[in-house]
Design a protein around this motif. Structure first.
Motif, mmCIF file in Angstrom:
data_model
loop_
_atom_site.group_PDB
_atom_site.id
_atom_site.type_symbol
_atom_site.label_atom_id
_atom_site.label_comp_id
_atom_site.label_asym_id
_atom_site.label_seq_id
_atom_site.Cartn_x
_atom_site.Cartn_y
_atom_site.Cartn_z
ATOM 1 N N PRO A 1 2.034 47.139 -41.271
ATOM 2 C CA PRO A 1 3.530 46.644 -40.918
ATOM 3 C C PRO A 1 4.195 47.940 -39.561
ATOM 4 N N PRO A 2 5.248 46.648 -39.247
ATOM 5 C CA PRO A 2 6.210 47.975 -38.289
ATOM 6 C C PRO A 2 6.836 48.798 -38.910
ATOM 7 N N SER A 3 7.019 49.062 -39.981
ATOM 8 C CA SER A 3 7.584 50.398 -40.855
ATOM 9 C C SER A 3 6.613 50.807 -41.047
ATOM 10 N N HIS A 4 5.793 51.215 -40.678
ATOM 11 C CA HIS A 4 4.425 51.818 -40.506
ATOM 12 C C HIS A 4 3.810 52.446 -39.454
ATOM 13 N N ILE A 5 4.609 52.142 -38.899
ATOM 14 C CA ILE A 5 4.025 52.563 -37.109
ATOM 15 C C ILE A 5 5.053 53.734 -36.477
ATOM 16 N N VAL A 6 4.688 54.165 -35.502
ATOM 17 C CA VAL A 6 5.292 55.764 -34.704
ATOM 18 C C VAL A 6 5.639 55.139 -33.501
ATOM 19 N N LEU A 7 6.007 55.330 -32.358
ATOM 20 C CA LEU A 7 5.529 54.868 -31.056
ATOM 21 C C LEU A 7 5.636 56.092 -30.505
ATOM 22 N N TYR A 8 4.553 56.789 -29.861
ATOM 23 C CA TYR A 8 4.933 57.657 -29.249
ATOM 24 C C TYR A 8 4.875 57.730 -27.667
ATOM 25 N N GLY A 9 4.773 58.370 -27.203
ATOM 26 C CA GLY A 9 5.059 58.143 -25.278
ATOM 27 C C GLY A 9 5.274 58.965 -24.832
ATOM 28 N N SER A 10 4.284 59.439 -23.905
ATOM 29 C CA SER A 10 4.066 60.776 -22.655
ATOM 30 C C SER A 10 4.018 60.359 -21.637
ATOM 31 N N GLY A 11 5.097 61.585 -20.609
ATOM 32 C CA GLY A 11 5.426 61.264 -19.326
ATOM 33 C C GLY A 11 6.490 59.750 -18.812
ATOM 34 N N LEU A 12 5.654 59.357 -18.400
ATOM 35 C CA LEU A 12 6.292 57.707 -17.644
ATOM 36 C C LEU A 12 5.964 56.506 -18.957
ATOM 37 N N GLY A 13 4.381 57.077 -20.205
ATOM 38 C CA GLY A 13 4.519 56.310 -21.485
ATOM 39 C C GLY A 13 5.476 56.405 -22.076
ATOM 40 N N ALA A 14 6.791 57.220 -21.694
ATOM 41 C CA ALA A 14 7.597 57.018 -22.389
ATOM 42 C C ALA A 14 8.629 55.835 -22.320
ATOM 43 N N SER A 15 8.996 55.168 -21.403
ATOM 44 C CA SER A 15 8.964 54.150 -20.380
ATOM 45 C C SER A 15 8.547 53.194 -21.911
ATOM 46 N N LEU A 16 7.970 53.550 -21.318
ATOM 47 C CA LEU A 16 6.836 51.753 -22.196
ATOM 48 C C LEU A 16 7.017 51.511 -23.603
ATOM 49 N N ALA A 17 7.026 53.224 -24.444
ATOM 50 C CA ALA A 17 7.488 52.854 -25.129
ATOM 51 C C ALA A 17 8.946 52.487 -26.066
ATOM 52 N N VAL A 18 9.557 53.104 -25.295
ATOM 53 C CA VAL A 18 11.508 52.736 -25.027
ATOM 54 C C VAL A 18 11.487 51.636 -25.104
ATOM 55 N N GLN A 19 10.402 50.997 -24.025
ATOM 56 C CA GLN A 19 11.123 49.226 -23.857
ATOM 57 C C GLN A 19 10.585 48.494 -25.154
#
Length: 304
Positions: A182-200
């Motif tokens: 479920p979405p409530s059990h997901i943490v998005l982790y973005g490193s470097g420019l992966g942060a932009s993808l995580a924010v999107q």
């Protein structure tokens, strides 16, 4: 009978044929200035063609200004003592998986354990992100770590922002639809420019409760304009690998952990504009033991 004349016959030059006279008249009409103008026009067209070719080459290779992928996957999670399952997902229209990755289960593999979707930086491959995967695993998270197209053993000839955004969406879809997390059990982790993808991703999935940005980087348009490799072309109109960060982060309501390091070469301007709720930490270096403590504290606050 007439007596032959003793006068020497007169020799006259043959009269030129009419078409020869016409050609001579045409030749006389070609003014030297016209020839110079024609040469100038040819030179100008050649320069324009060469400049257009230069712009085309820049447009095709612009991804190399910000992305530095490697096709080498030098290690697996086993090198860090982590159990894992290799994955292939993100099918194309022909049903062929395009993405390769690893599923690293938490030690306590209960279905309720949260899962970190790792979006690594634009350097190397997923094997280079293994140290941070270990940190997230030590925070008692399941981890999905994968390579974008053009990285590692994933398909694709070259990466770019649009395909990487699509790949991040495929990875999230894999967790939601194949792993049934479920979405409530997901943490998005973005490193470097992966942060932009995580924010999107976070901006389009408001039911995801937590976002971790580790040394986030993005907003590359200005850096591309000042790069020596792009000074001869109109970068403003040609460059599209921007990886927006500061503006979407400024309005994103998802709780976020923002990690920066004192060793960074440039100040994290995007972090200063990030919307609340947020937790900001600055560490001495990426190997700081305080990182795990900060991640656990953040997860305790926002994951229930």
């Amino acid at each position: 009978m007439a007596k032959p004349s003793s006068r020497t016959p007169r020799h006259t030059a043959p009269r030129p044929a009419p078409h020869t006279r016409h050609t001579q008249q045409q030749t006389l009409l070609v003014h030297p200035l016209w020839i110079l103008n024609a040469i100038g026009a040819i030179i100008a067209l050649s320069i324009a063609f060469a400049y257009g070719t230069l712009c085309l080459l820049f447009w095709q290779g612009q991804w190399q200004l910000v992305l530095h992928p490697s096709r080498t996957v030098a290690a697996t999670p086993a090198s860090l003592g982590l159990a894992f399952n290799p994955l292939r997902f993100g099918d194309n229209a022909s049903g062929e998986p395009q993405l390769t990755g690893w599923w690293i289960p938490a030690d306590n593999a209960a279905p309720t354990r949260p899962t970190a979707l790792m979006l690594h930086s634009g350097f190397g491959s997923m094997s280079d992100a293994l140290p941070r995967a270990l940190t997230l695993h030590n925070a008692h998270l399941n981890v999905l770590l994968f390579d974008y197209r053009g990285f590692g053993t994933s398909a694709g000839r070259r990466p770019e922002e649009s395909t990487m955004q699509a790949d991040a969406a495929h990875a999230l879809s894999f967790l939601l639809n194949d792993k049934h997390i479920p979405p409530s059990h997901i943490v998005l982790y973005g490193s470097g420019l992966g942060a932009s993808l995580a924010v999107q991703l976070a901006a389009s999935h408001h039911d995801i409760p937590a976002l971790i940005l580790d040394a986030p980087d993005g907003d590359f348009a200005e850096r591309a304009r000042t790069d020596p490799r792009s000074r001869l072309v109109p970068t403003r109109w040609l460059f599209s690998q921007t990886f927006p960060l500061a503006d979407p982060l400024h309005t994103l309501a998802t709780p976020k952990l923002l990690i920066s390091y004192t060793t960074a070469s440039r100040p994290p301007v995007a972090l200063q504009r990030a919307a609340n709720p947020r937790m900001t930490v600055e560490l001495a270096n990426p190997n700081s033991p305080a990182l795990l403590t900060d991640i656990n504290r953040f997860l305790d606050l926002y994951l229930h």
